[in-house]
Design an enzyme around this catalytic site. Structure first.
Site, mmCIF file in Angstrom:
data_model
loop_
_atom_site.group_PDB
_atom_site.id
_atom_site.type_symbol
_atom_site.label_atom_id
_atom_site.label_comp_id
_atom_site.label_asym_id
_atom_site.label_seq_id
_atom_site.Cartn_x
_atom_site.Cartn_y
_atom_site.Cartn_z
ATOM 1 C CB VAL A 34 -0.940 0.003 1.214
ATOM 2 C CG1 VAL A 34 -1.826 1.393 1.147
ATOM 3 C CG2 VAL A 34 -1.999 -0.965 1.097
ATOM 4 N N PRO A 54 9.958 0.694 9.960
ATOM 5 C CG PRO A 54 8.927 -0.006 11.841
ATOM 6 C CD PRO A 54 8.518 0.486 10.519
ATOM 7 C CG ASP A 178 -7.352 -0.999 3.850
ATOM 8 O OD1 ASP A 178 -7.794 -0.674 2.688
ATOM 9 O OD2 ASP A 178 -6.405 -1.952 4.001
#
Length: 861
Positions: A34, A54, A178
């Site tokens: 995404v 990360p 989302d």
């Protein structure tokens, strides 16, 4: 007061804007799929982007590559999100991180950066007004946001919610992937063709539907609309320079509108410096020249220049000679097979070349998962009569409409693809012509090689996995199988001119035909192959494989007679492969319902079967002792016809086979095998009930119940009639039935070890079984794919030996029924056995005579 007829307000919509974020600072949290899409979108809008992800999480290849390709406008922060990321300018983020547990994810995530103030735990998210650079809210220090937009693309809901609330406090526009309620804006499904951008929004309710609508819109855009917009933009700039004053603004707008409305889109796309100058000549008199008038002017100017130039050529200048001698970058062309659609089925070389190419010109039906591996410019073939623009991908994509006329045939499309490749080659680019399947299997690869040779370019070719070979595999259809199919014909339903080939393959029982591009011609294929000239039976299996090796792969079963019906009812779509031949029924477990052509109640009566073909129909004579040998067929959708003189035993076996089945799989016919008309009735029942027969088991047998020299009643004659004559007749009828169906099949005759090693106490039985062995072996390599084999077991532990079991067991151990079953299945399933006899003994197990196996010594009944 009369109310004017205006459109009513329809609440609930999103305000769709073209957001200018050039040089703005965008923060993306996440590095996966995404995030990759978000990164592409904002980079194309010329934003500066900070990606926080990360280092324990793997960046997607797209994100990693764009970070490397755009070091001036992107910055990676390899750690967890910190609140201070929202107030840190581009390029100033530090990489130190903190850890937190699932218990405190919903709490604020503070870092120890001394430059950061405290953001309050609670704050009115509706706070308005201009944000101060440093101020206070609820008594706490407040730092000015240094980010213009935040895009959260992670699946950590608590952290995403926290980011949302922090953005609201700082009044930074935010999109949480989302989670529509936590989005100040949505990403539209976008089609882009140069400066043209078409956005479709469902306000977060149906992203997939938005994609479908966007594709439909793109399919119906005018030809070369992107080029037209670019050239009209240049024309407007020239017009403004020519007539710059605000007082002529209305005239400029009106005149430009007339140009756009009076010219076709593809004509506007051809505007160049010369034609623009001629068009602008009409502005002074407020005249708009038509495309045809401009072309006439251009031709007249060319003729005038040619006349002035005269016949003599000008003396070449030194700089011109140097320019001609300067080395030019040579274009490179590679034809690459894209395989059937699964990116993992690409060769490693194909994947590498896609990543390295400057330009990829792809067939239309190649899945985007494969096309997305390209890092350069992509052009995708249009479909007939309608221009289809490519999707915006994570690469630089130039839509199909970029340099294309109205296309009405496959040849027109092929010409367009060739032109695109040639244009790239002349610009010195590395061009990959990405072709579905393998370039040389109905891919027009050789035609393209010859075309480019004529234009001075040689091509490399990288093979691909052809769907002609991989689609049958995906559907569980072996193209070849010993004794069933020993040749494969690959053909197309789209020969030159879009017609079926004249030399469509004739019928051969051992031939498998693979038809490519046949969905639109299913009816024609069915009718042509069933014509007397080609001779294909109506009940030959056809397996339809749609989108082989893709996520939306689908397999459908039909017969040649029902092919068009199944294609229509199942709404089969390209790309699909038809696999036609008896090989289609070897491994596939197909319910008979899939292979029936059942008419409606109109005229024929409901449920009238007009054509059928079961996966396997087994005809068994005297089945009671072979019940467990029959049973293995049942799970494979086999149908069984049982013939036995003992009505009770026959019905019992049929009932056991039919038990707990949704449909009838076994049918019993009372039959005296010594009466040949009753045997014929048995075969007739197989055709009537199940459409034919595939496997015949001749299992009839009795032994004399007294020494031959004391037989006063002629029992020995019955032994010959049942043990030998009935087997011969059953074999004769079986071969006739299989030949009638024009298909391969197997006949298994039951002999006995006594036929190999005669027994003194049963000479007639031994002679009869010896006859079965010799009779069977005479069918070695019988034609038409028909195999006749025999089993020769020692005594097995079945009901028939119950009266003499003590005597038999005193001679040695019995053969297990499982061993007999295994022998049957061996001779049926392994097509290397033809005219062979399987010997079954307790000591040596199963061995086939003449196959380099040990001969049992001192074998006993």
């Amino acid at each position: 007061m009369v109310r004017s007829a205006i459109d009513p307000i329809r609440p609930g919509a999103s305000l769709i804007l073209a957001w200018q974020i050039k040089h703005k600072h965008v923060l993306i949290i996440g590095g996966g799929f995404v995030a990759a899409g978000r990164l592409v979108n904002v980079l194309e809008a010329d934003a500066k982007v900070t990606v926080v992800c990360p280092d324990t999480e793997e960046l997607s290849e797209t994100v990693r590559q764009h970070l490397l390709d755009h070091p001036e406008t992107t910055h990676l922060v390899p750690r967890e999100f910190l609140d201070s990321d929202l107030t840190t300018p581009f390029g100033k983020h530090h990489h130190s991180s903190i850890s937190y547990t699932s218990e405190n994810k919903t709490a604020l995530i503070h870092d120890n950066d001394s430059t950061r103030g405290n953001i309050p735990e609670t704050c009115d998210s509706s706070y308005s007004g201009s944000p101060p650079s440093t101020s206070t809210i609820a008594g706490s220090a407040f730092l000015a946001p240094a980010v213009d937009m935040v895009l959260s693309a992670i699946d950590d809901i608590p952290l995403s919610t926290h980011i949302y609330h922090q953005c609201k406090r700082l009044r930074i526009p935010v999109n949480i992937a989302d989670v529509p309620p936590q989005c100040d804006f949505y990403f539209c499904s976008t089609h882009r063709d140069q400066s043209l951008q078409v956005a479709v929004s469902t306000s977060g309710k149906g992203p997939k539907l938005a994609n479908l609508v966007r594709r439909h819109i793109a399919d119906h855009l005018p030809n070369r609309v992107g080029d037209a917009i670019e050239q009209v933009g240049k024309l407007r700039v020239k017009l403004r320079k020519m007539a710059p004053g605000p007082e002529v603004g209305p005239k400029r707008m009106t005149w430009m509108s007339r140009v756009c409305e009076g010219w076709k889109m593809e004509d506007l796309a051809t505007l160049d410096e010369q034609s623009m100058g001629l068009v602008l000549e009409g502005f002074k008199d407020n005249k708009v020249f038509s495309f045809e008038e401009i072309q006439t002017k251009i031709q007249a100017l060319a003729q005038e220049q040619e006349k002035e130039a005269g016949v003599a050529a000008a003396e070449p200048k030194i700089e011109d000679i140097a320019l001609k001698e300067a080395p030019k970058r040579t274009g490179r062309l590679i034809l690459v097979g894209a395989g059937p659609g699964d990116p993992e089925l690409l060769t490693r070389k194909a994947a590498r070349l896609l990543a390295e190419a400057d330009l990829v010109v792809a067939d239309r039906l190649i899945p985007m998962e494969v096309v997305d591996l390209a890092h350069g410019q992509v052009r995708i073939a249009p479909k007939k009569r309608t221009v289809i623009a490519t999707e915006i991908t994570e690469t630089t994509v130039t839509p199909d409409s970029a340099s294309e006329r109205s296309l009405s045939s496959s040849d027109d499309i092929q010409d367009q693809l060739n032109e695109w490749c040639l244009q790239g080659l002349r610009e010195g680019k590395t061009v990959v012509r990405l072709k579905q399947g393998d370039p040389y299997i109905f891919g027009r690869g050789a035609e393209e090689i010859l075309y480019f040779r004529e234009h001075g370019f040689d091509a490399e070719v990288v093979p691909g996995v052809s769907s002609a070979l991989s689609a049958p595999l995906a559907a569980g259809v072996p193209l070849t199988h010993r004794g069933v199919a020993d040749q494969v014909v690959i053909t197309t339903a789209q020969a030159k001119g879009g017609v079926l080939p004249d030399n469509f393959p004739t019928y051969d029982a051992k031939r498998t035909v693979v038809v490519l591009m046949g969905v639109g011609k299913a009816q024609e294929i069915s009718e042509r192959m069933q014509e007397a000239k080609l001779g294909w039976p109506a009940d030959v299996p056809v397996v339809i494989v749609e989108n082989a090796h893709c996520p939306n792969e689908r397999t459908m079963d039909a017969t040649l007679a029902t092919l068009a019906q199944v294609v229509a009812e199942k709404k089969a779509v390209p790309p699909s492969v038809f696999v036609i031949g008896w090989a289609g029924s070897i491994l596939r477990s197909v319910s008979v319902k899939h292979l029936l052509n059942v008419s409606s109640a109109k005229g024929k009566g409901e449920g009238v079967v007009t054509s059928s073909r079961p996966h396997n129909c087994v005809l068994v004579l005297n089945p009671n002792v072979l019940f467990t040998s029959i049973a293995p067929f049942s799970p494979f959708s086999a149908k069984v016809i049982l013939g036995d003189i003992d009505r009770n035993d026959g019905l019992r076996v049929a009932n056991e086979l039919n038990y707990d089945k949704k449909e009838e799989v076994a049918y019993f016919v009372q039959c005296d095998v010594t009466k040949y008309d009753q045997q014929a009735d048995l075969f007739a029942a197989a055709f009537k009930r199940f459409g034919g027969v595939d496997i015949i088991v001749n299992n009839a047998g009795i032994a004399e119940n007294a020494p031959l020299w004391t037989d006063e009643t002629g029992v020995w004659k019955k032994v010959i009639d049942i043990d030998l004559s009935a087997v011969i007749e059953g074999t004769r009828l079986g071969i006739h039935a299989l030949q009638k169906q024009s298909r391969p099949g197997v006949i298994i005759n039951t002999a006995s070890l006594a036929g190999l090693y005669p027994q003194a106490m049963t000479p007639v039985y031994s002679a009869a079984k010896f006859g079965v062995v010799g009779f069977t072996r005479s069918f070695k390599d019988f034609p038409d794919g028909i195999r006749v084999n025999a089993v020769a077991p020692s005594f097995a532990d079945t009901k028939i030996i119950a009266p003499i079991k003590d005597v038999v067991t005193s001679m040695g151990p019995l053969v297990t029924v499982d061993m007999v079953t295994d022998a049957f299945m061996l001779l049926i399933e392994d097509d290397q056995y033809s005219g062979d006899v399987a010997r079954i003994t307790p000591s040596y197990g199963i061995d086939v005579i003449g196959k380099n196996q040990k001969r049992p010594k001192n074998a006993k009944l």
